[in-house]
Design an enzyme around this catalytic site. Structure first.
Site, mmCIF file in Angstrom:
data_model
loop_
_atom_site.group_PDB
_atom_site.id
_atom_site.type_symbol
_atom_site.label_atom_id
_atom_site.label_comp_id
_atom_site.label_asym_id
_atom_site.label_seq_id
_atom_site.Cartn_x
_atom_site.Cartn_y
_atom_site.Cartn_z
ATOM 1 N N GLU A 185 0.861 -1.177 0.000
ATOM 2 C CA GLU A 185 0.000 0.000 0.000
ATOM 3 C C GLU A 185 0.898 1.228 0.000
ATOM 4 O O GLU A 185 1.709 1.408 0.917
ATOM 5 C CB GLU A 185 -0.909 0.024 1.218
ATOM 6 N N GLU A 230 5.003 4.516 3.604
ATOM 7 C CA GLU A 230 4.581 5.865 3.970
ATOM 8 C C GLU A 230 5.808 6.762 4.075
ATOM 9 O O GLU A 230 6.818 6.375 4.675
ATOM 10 C CB GLU A 230 3.829 5.840 5.306
ATOM 11 N N ASP A 257 -3.163 11.872 -1.821
ATOM 12 C CA ASP A 257 -3.268 13.323 -1.925
ATOM 13 C C ASP A 257 -3.677 13.683 -3.355
ATOM 14 O O ASP A 257 -3.019 13.285 -4.307
ATOM 15 C CB ASP A 257 -1.903 13.950 -1.594
ATOM 16 N N LYS A 313 -3.917 21.267 -7.930
ATOM 17 C CA LYS A 313 -3.398 22.293 -8.830
ATOM 18 C C LYS A 313 -2.716 21.649 -10.035
ATOM 19 O O LYS A 313 -1.982 20.666 -9.899
ATOM 20 C CB LYS A 313 -2.434 23.212 -8.097
ATOM 21 N N ASP A 341 -12.174 9.542 -2.174
ATOM 22 C CA ASP A 341 -13.464 10.237 -2.061
ATOM 23 C C ASP A 341 -13.479 11.462 -2.975
ATOM 24 O O ASP A 341 -14.472 12.185 -3.034
ATOM 25 C CB ASP A 341 -13.721 10.674 -0.618
ATOM 26 N N THR A 366 -10.182 2.496 5.327
ATOM 27 C CA THR A 366 -9.078 3.243 5.915
ATOM 28 C C THR A 366 -9.663 4.241 6.917
ATOM 29 O O THR A 366 -10.878 4.438 6.991
ATOM 30 C CB THR A 366 -8.284 4.016 4.852
ATOM 31 N N GLU A 367 -8.785 4.891 7.673
ATOM 32 C CA GLU A 367 -9.253 5.916 8.604
ATOM 33 C C GLU A 367 -9.958 7.047 7.866
ATOM 34 O O GLU A 367 -11.022 7.525 8.285
ATOM 35 C CB GLU A 367 -8.074 6.485 9.405
ATOM 36 N N TYR A 368 -9.374 7.471 6.746
ATOM 37 C CA TYR A 368 -9.982 8.543 5.959
ATOM 38 C C TYR A 368 -11.327 8.113 5.400
ATOM 39 O O TYR A 368 -12.283 8.896 5.365
ATOM 40 C CB TYR A 368 -9.054 8.949 4.809
ATOM 41 N N GLU A 369 -11.414 6.877 4.950
ATOM 42 C CA GLU A 369 -12.653 6.377 4.361
ATOM 43 C C GLU A 369 -13.798 6.426 5.367
ATOM 44 O O GLU A 369 -14.917 6.842 5.044
ATOM 45 C CB GLU A 369 -12.447 4.951 3.859
#
Length: 212
Positions: free
Chosen positions: A44, A69, A118, A122, A154, A191-194
């Protein structure tokens, strides 16, 4: 969201060599020795706090997992999760994705996950997106023939951009969901963000793509 700096993170990562890989360039072609088996290796890129990679390892003991990471202050949280889980088939690597060809032989990685990367919205930052063509070239170097990349986000703009990028690179779009949590897809690990974004009503996009 601003990342909180943890000056002690580097030292803690060094204290757990059984979980955090150091000198990965010395393991090129020999990653089976890290896990002491020859199971498929899934990675990942951008593992964040480690929920996805840890739960994937728990659910699939016959597969090895490596969470990659760049930020020490983030990956140290993933380390805490792995220490608590005590699962043998998951490790961590504090590294930049652009350097991965230095660490792996062709075909040594069986699958790549990109979760909530991320979006770099831009235009001048396009080359930083993990689904930009230069990164796809790296993934193709690492994966076996017909290797797969599984992608979740998302961010609708990033998802649309990524589908175009995959198609222009010549990849096969095997699966696409425009609303994952309302689909019939089984076995999703959040995931945590999900969890955070979906709880706010955000739609989750997912796709599986394959090199030809």
């Amino acid at each position: 969201m601003r990342l909180r700096h943890k000056p002690w993170a580097k030292e803690k990562l060094e204290q757990y060599p059984q979980y955090v890989i150091s000198q990965p360039e010395s393991l090129k072609g020999k990653w089976g020795t890290v896990f002491e088996n020859q199971q498929p290796l899934h990675i990942e890129i951008g593992t964040g706090k480690g929920r996805f990679i840890t739960e994937m390892a728990r659910a699939n003991p016959s597969t090895n997992y490596l969470g990659i990471e760049l930020q020490e202050s983030v990956i140290v949280s993933a380390l805490d999760r792995i220490i608590e889980a005590e699962i043998p088939n998951v490790k961590l690597l504090n590294a930049n994705a652009v350097d991965l060809p230095q660490y792996f032989e062709k075909g040594e990685i069986s699958r790549i996950y990109l979760n909530f990367s991320d979006p770099w919205p831009k235009v001048r930052h396009e080359k930083r997106r993990l689904t930009y063509k230069s990164f796809l070239q790296i993934y193709e170097e690492l994966l076996p023939k017909q290797g797969e990349v599984h992608f979740k986000t998302d961010n609708q703009g990033l998802f649309e951009y990524s589908l175009t990028s995959f198609s222009q690179y010549g990849m096969l779009l095997k699966y696409i969901s425009l609303d994952l949590h309302k689909s019939d897809f089984e076995g999703n690990i959040m995931t945590e963000y999900e969890e955070k974004f979906s709880s706010k009503g955000n739609r989750i996009y997912r796709c599986e793509v394959q090199f030809r």
